[in-house]
Design an enzyme around this catalytic site. Sequence first.
Site, PDB file in Angstrom:
ATOM      1  CE  LYS A   1      62.462 -15.212  94.270  1.00  0.00           C
ATOM      2  NZ  LYS A   1      61.139 -16.115  94.844  1.00  0.00           N
TER       3      LYS A   1
ATOM      4  CB  SER B   1      63.258 -19.030  95.816  1.00  0.00           C
ATOM      5  OG  SER B   1      62.204 -18.479  95.351  1.00  0.00           O
TER       6      SER B   1
ATOM      7  CB  SER C   1      59.663 -18.891  97.485  1.00  0.00           C
ATOM      8  OG  SER C   1      60.108 -19.969  96.981  1.00  0.00           O
TER       9      SER C   1
END
Length: 514
Positions: free
Chosen positions: A102, A183, A207
């Site tokens: 990420k 996210s 997330s």
Amino acid sequence: MKTIKMLACGAVALLFATTALAANDNKDYATAGELRAALSAGRTTSAQLVTTYLQRIKARNKSLHAVTQINPHALEDARRLDRLRAEGKVLGPLHGIPVLLKDNIDTGDGMANTAGSVLLKDNFPQHDAFLVAQLRAAGAIILGKANLSEWANFRSTHSSSGWSGTGGQAHNPYDLSRSPCGSSSGSAIAVAAGLVPLAVGTETDGSVTCPAAINGIVGIKPTLGLISRSGIIPISIHQDTAGPMATTVTGAVLLLDAMTGRDDKDPDGFAPTGRYAGQLVNGGLKGVRIGVVRYLMGYHPQTDAVFEQAVQTLRSKGATIVDNANIETLDAIEEKEFELLAWDFKDALNEYLAGTTGDYKSLQSLIRGNREQAGAEMPYFDQEIFVQAQASRGRDEPEYAAQVARLKKLAGADGIDATMKKYHVDILVAPTTAPAWKIDHISGDHYLGSATTPAAVAGYPHITVPMGFVDHLPVGISFFASARQEDRLIRTAYNYEQASHERRAPEFLAGDPN
């Protein structure tokens, strides 16, 4: 310093040739275990794997917007690991297997760490985050960076999950008109779409687990501190954690094992007593008492119906189901969570930014920068969370320490722990979240509910596994328990997965009419 090109994030072409994508070709979705076996048997090399995944990213990413950066050293790293293997030196179970990170995790290899914001496009860390160093030591190849909901979905209450200034709007591979959740959007999409076998996400509340469930893969949010948080752009020291994402429980656990380790820079850090891969054994549901948390249901009837089938699967494999094992403190947990996160965020982000190489060294400077670059940074939604956090006194708020302790007690000792004790259960379960909603840049996410908050606030472990589909959209089942009980969660999740086999490859549909 070498400038890293971000992949194009202009208008998204939602229609593309399914023949080129080979969406249902199982070789596109080889698991980490299958790749390990192929590498060990000499049927492929790490260099060939990297080349294949890079080609797949090139073919699919224009419509998915899952990957934002490619590690310029990935192929070189793969060749080095191939040489080591030829010499009989295998660094670990992930030796030579590509992993995507990420884009809020530091790497010292020339990739920017942006949190999805163009304001951090020149933030080139000098060192790897602790978890990245652990991955490299275990032989994993860092393939690149994944798109995310900008600032880990902590800039606006009207945001669209999967959108960032650097990567554009990410799309769910099961239906390109629908949200990937966030996210850790790009991490989940990339795994689900066969762009990479393994990916790392981060979670403060939902997330990792929400995008994993909505994109039909496995996600693990571990106990706070099991994976070091140093070198990760933060929201809250009390809830943040990285977590593994994979198509199978086995892949996620192999990645989890590769990332763990005691880091003195993480105040909550601890090392596990052994490898979690040892929990991947059959028969793990026999005699297990599983509590169904009905209070975490009811926001989507079709998801609830799929969940009831999953509960029957658990029962058929020997688990004892205890119904209505409800967490009585849920409303009180949710009442104060957001405000405390905003206070913590102000100081945590300022501490991170102070050590960066770019021009923005504080939350206040980011607020100014977003206004100056509103066309790129705020075309759809504003930054009211940033403004609220900046207006606070951060961790110096008089109630801060006491409220954090109170909230953790409500979620942990008085919540999950008390519920498990009251109903004499080993595991708690609920649907992870509803199916993916339509992407909406005008009103933002249409989020109905989830099972993520109790474990997130308590800092306890949580695993989501594919449990079936609502029409063409995947939904997941959540397993959670008390702190440091990853072993029992992994045994349960693995055996449920082996009994259900609900994961299937995405079809990259252009969108349904509903």
